[in-house]
Motif scaffolding. Structure first.
Motif, PDB file in Angstrom:
ATOM      1  N   PHE A 153       0.830  -1.210   0.000  1.00  0.00           N
ATOM      2  CA  PHE A 153       0.000   0.000   0.000  1.00  0.00           C
ATOM      3  C   PHE A 153       0.862   1.257   0.000  1.00  0.00           C
ATOM      4  CE2 PHE A 153      -1.836   3.375   2.698  1.00  0.00           C
ATOM      5  CZ  PHE A 153      -2.951   3.712   1.940  1.00  0.00           C
ATOM      6  N   SER A 210       2.162   1.886  -3.571  1.00  0.00           N
ATOM      7  CA  SER A 210       1.150   2.360  -4.512  1.00  0.00           C
ATOM      8  C   SER A 210       0.662   3.761  -4.167  1.00  0.00           C
ATOM      9  CB  SER A 210      -0.035   1.386  -4.542  1.00  0.00           C
ATOM     10  OG  SER A 210       0.318   0.200  -5.220  1.00  0.00           O
ATOM     11  N   LEU A 211       0.378   4.012  -2.883  1.00  0.00           N
ATOM     12  CA  LEU A 211      -0.089   5.342  -2.496  1.00  0.00           C
ATOM     13  C   LEU A 211       1.009   6.382  -2.686  1.00  0.00           C
ATOM     14  CD1 LEU A 211      -2.320   7.099  -1.270  1.00  0.00           C
ATOM     15  CD2 LEU A 211      -1.347   6.613   0.984  1.00  0.00           C
ATOM     16  N   HIS A 234      -1.884   3.192  -9.842  1.00  0.00           N
ATOM     17  CA  HIS A 234      -1.385   3.081  -8.472  1.00  0.00           C
ATOM     18  C   HIS A 234      -2.403   3.537  -7.441  1.00  0.00           C
ATOM     19  CE1 HIS A 234       2.598   1.426  -8.507  1.00  0.00           C
ATOM     20  NE2 HIS A 234       2.844   2.089  -9.623  1.00  0.00           N
ATOM     21  N   LEU A 235      -3.150   4.553  -7.742  1.00  0.00           N
ATOM     22  CA  LEU A 235      -4.181   4.973  -6.791  1.00  0.00           C
ATOM     23  C   LEU A 235      -5.282   3.916  -6.703  1.00  0.00           C
ATOM     24  CD1 LEU A 235      -4.464   8.815  -7.450  1.00  0.00           C
ATOM     25  CD2 LEU A 235      -3.194   7.598  -5.661  1.00  0.00           C
ATOM     26  N   SER A 261      -4.712   0.704  -7.094  1.00  0.00           N
ATOM     27  CA  SER A 261      -4.078  -0.341  -6.285  1.00  0.00           C
ATOM     28  C   SER A 261      -4.109   0.020  -4.802  1.00  0.00           C
ATOM     29  CB  SER A 261      -2.628  -0.544  -6.738  1.00  0.00           C
ATOM     30  OG  SER A 261      -1.954  -1.466  -5.897  1.00  0.00           O
ATOM     31  N   ALA A 262      -3.802   1.286  -4.493  1.00  0.00           N
ATOM     32  CA  ALA A 262      -3.814   1.732  -3.099  1.00  0.00           C
ATOM     33  C   ALA A 262      -5.206   1.577  -2.497  1.00  0.00           C
ATOM     34  CB  ALA A 262      -3.357   3.188  -3.018  1.00  0.00           C
ATOM     35  N   LEU A 304      -5.935  -0.784   0.637  1.00  0.00           N
ATOM     36  CA  LEU A 304      -6.440  -0.165   1.855  1.00  0.00           C
ATOM     37  C   LEU A 304      -7.695  -0.889   2.341  1.00  0.00           C
ATOM     38  CD1 LEU A 304      -6.347   2.068   3.977  1.00  0.00           C
ATOM     39  CD2 LEU A 304      -7.659   3.513   2.404  1.00  0.00           C
TER      40      LEU A 304
END
Length: 308
Positions: A41, A44-45, A191-192, A194-195, A199
Motif C-alpha cells: 500500500f 502504490s499510495l 497506483h491509486l 491499487s492503493a 487499503l
C-alpha cells in the motif's frame, strides 16, 4: 533526459534498477514488523500521490472514462497489488536476492502469453536471449534461497506466482492501453486504484493498527516512495518504447540489484551456483537487447489485439 526517454536500453536499466531497490527496502520494512499488504500500500499510495502532484503541476489531470477505469483497476490488481503482496510476503522466507530472481521468469511467461495471444514478440535472437536468461534463472531457483537455509517449498511456490502475475500484467497493459493517455497519467490511475484495493483489504483484515510499524522505519518509507515514483514514471514509457516482452526484461536487472544489495547491505549469502546463474541471466539481457535493435516483431496486423 530526452535521449534516455527514447532509449529502450536506458529505460530498461533505470527501471530495472529502481525496481530492484524495492527488494532490500521491503526486507527492511517487513523485518521491522510492517505487514506485507501495508508495505504494498505504501508503494502504490506513495508513487500514485507523488506522480499525481507532478501531473497537476504540469497543468494536466486524470480524465476518467469507462475504458480508463477498467484499465486502472485491472492493471492495479495483476501488475501491482497481487505481485507486491506476494513479493513482500515471500521476502522474509526467501531473502531479498532470491525473491528478486523470481522476476527473471517473467520474460519467459510473457513470451508464452505473447505468442498465444499474437501480441508483439521477439525474433529468433530475442527468443535465444530469453532462453539463455531462463537457464540462468533455473540455476538460481534450484538453490532454494540463501546458502545453508533452503526455503520451504510453499514459499518457493508463492514466489513463482510473482512472474505469472507480472507477465499477465505485461500483456494486458499492451493490448488494452487507453489511446492518447500519457505514461504518468497511466501510472497515477493504476497506483491509486491499487492503493484503494489494498487499503480496503488492510482495514478488513487487520484494522488501522496495521499501520503503526511504519513509524519505526520513516527513512525507509521515504526512500521507497521516492524510488517507486521515479521507477513507474519510466515504467510506462518503457512499455510504449519496448513492448511487453522487452519490458519484462526489467526483472533481470532488478534481480541483479536485489542479489548485490542483499549480499552487501543485508548480510545475505548465496551459493556459487546462484551467482553463476545471475551472470548467465545478464548474458540473456544483452542478447535480447541486441534482438530488440533488429526490430523483430510479429507483422503489423498482429502487433496488437485491442480488447475494447
Amino acid at each position: 533526459m530526452k535521449r534516455l526517454w527514447d532509449s529502450a536500453l536506458g529505460l530498461l536499466v533505470v527501471t530495472g534498477g529502481l525496481l530492484g531497490l524495492t527488494l532490500p527496502f521491503g526486507k527492511l520494512a517487513t523485518a521491522a514488523g510492517v505487514p506485507a499488504m501495508v508495505w504494498a500500500f505504501v508503494i502504490s499510495l506513495g508513487a500514485g500521490g507523488v506522480l499525481l502532484c507532478v501531473l497537476l503541476a504540469r497543468g494536466q489531470r486524470v480524465r476518467l472514462t469507462a475504458h480508463k477505469f477498467r484499465y486502472f483497476f485491472v492493471t492495479a490488481a495483476v501488475s501491482y497489488a497481487v505481485p507486491n503482496l506476494l513479493m513482500f510476503s515471500a521476502i522474509p522466507h526467501l531473502g531479498a536476492g532470491y525473491t528478486g530472481i523470481m522476476f527473471t521468469l517473467s520474460p519467459v511467461i510473457t513470451l508464452v502469453f505473447s505468442i498465444l495471444l499474437r501480441v508483439r514478440r521477439p525474433n529468433m535472437l530475442g527468443i535465444v536471449g530469453i532462453a539463455v536468461g531462463f537457464v540462468g534463472a533455473v540455476m538460481v531457483a534450484v538453490t532454494r534461497g540463501e546458502a545453508g537455509q533452503p526455503a520451504d517449498l510453499f514459499w518457493v511456490g508463492m514466489g513463482l506466482l510473482i512472474p505469472v502475475s507480472l507477465a499477465a500484467g505485461n500483456i494486458y497493459r499492451t493490448v488494452d492501453s487507453p489511446d492518447g493517455t500519457g505514461p504518468i497519467e497511466l501510472a497515477v490511475g493504476s497506483h491509486l486504484a491499487s492503493a484503494a484495493m489494498l487499503l480496503a483489504g488492510i482495514l478488513l483484515l487487520f484494522g488501522g493498527e496495521a499501520f503503526a510499524p511504519l513509524g519505526g522505519v520513516p527513512l525507509v518509507v521515504v526512500a521507497q516512495v521516492a524510488s517507486a515514483s521515479a521507477m513507474f514514471a519510466f515504467f510506462f514509457r518503457l512499455q510504449a518504447v519496448g513492448g511487453p516482452v522487452y519490458l519484462s526484461q526489467i526483472g533481470y536487472v532488478a534481480a541483479a540489484v536485489g542479489l548485490f544489495a542483499g549480499t552487501i547491505f543485508l548480510g545475505e549469502h548465496y551459493q556459487l551456483l546462484t551467482w553463476a546463474g545471475a551472470l548467465i541471466i545478464t548474458a540473456g539481457v544483452f542478447i535480447t537487447t541486441r534482438a530488440q535493435s533488429q526490430k523483430g516483431r510479429v507483422p503489423a496486423a498482429g502487433t496488437a489485439l485491442p480488447i475494447r
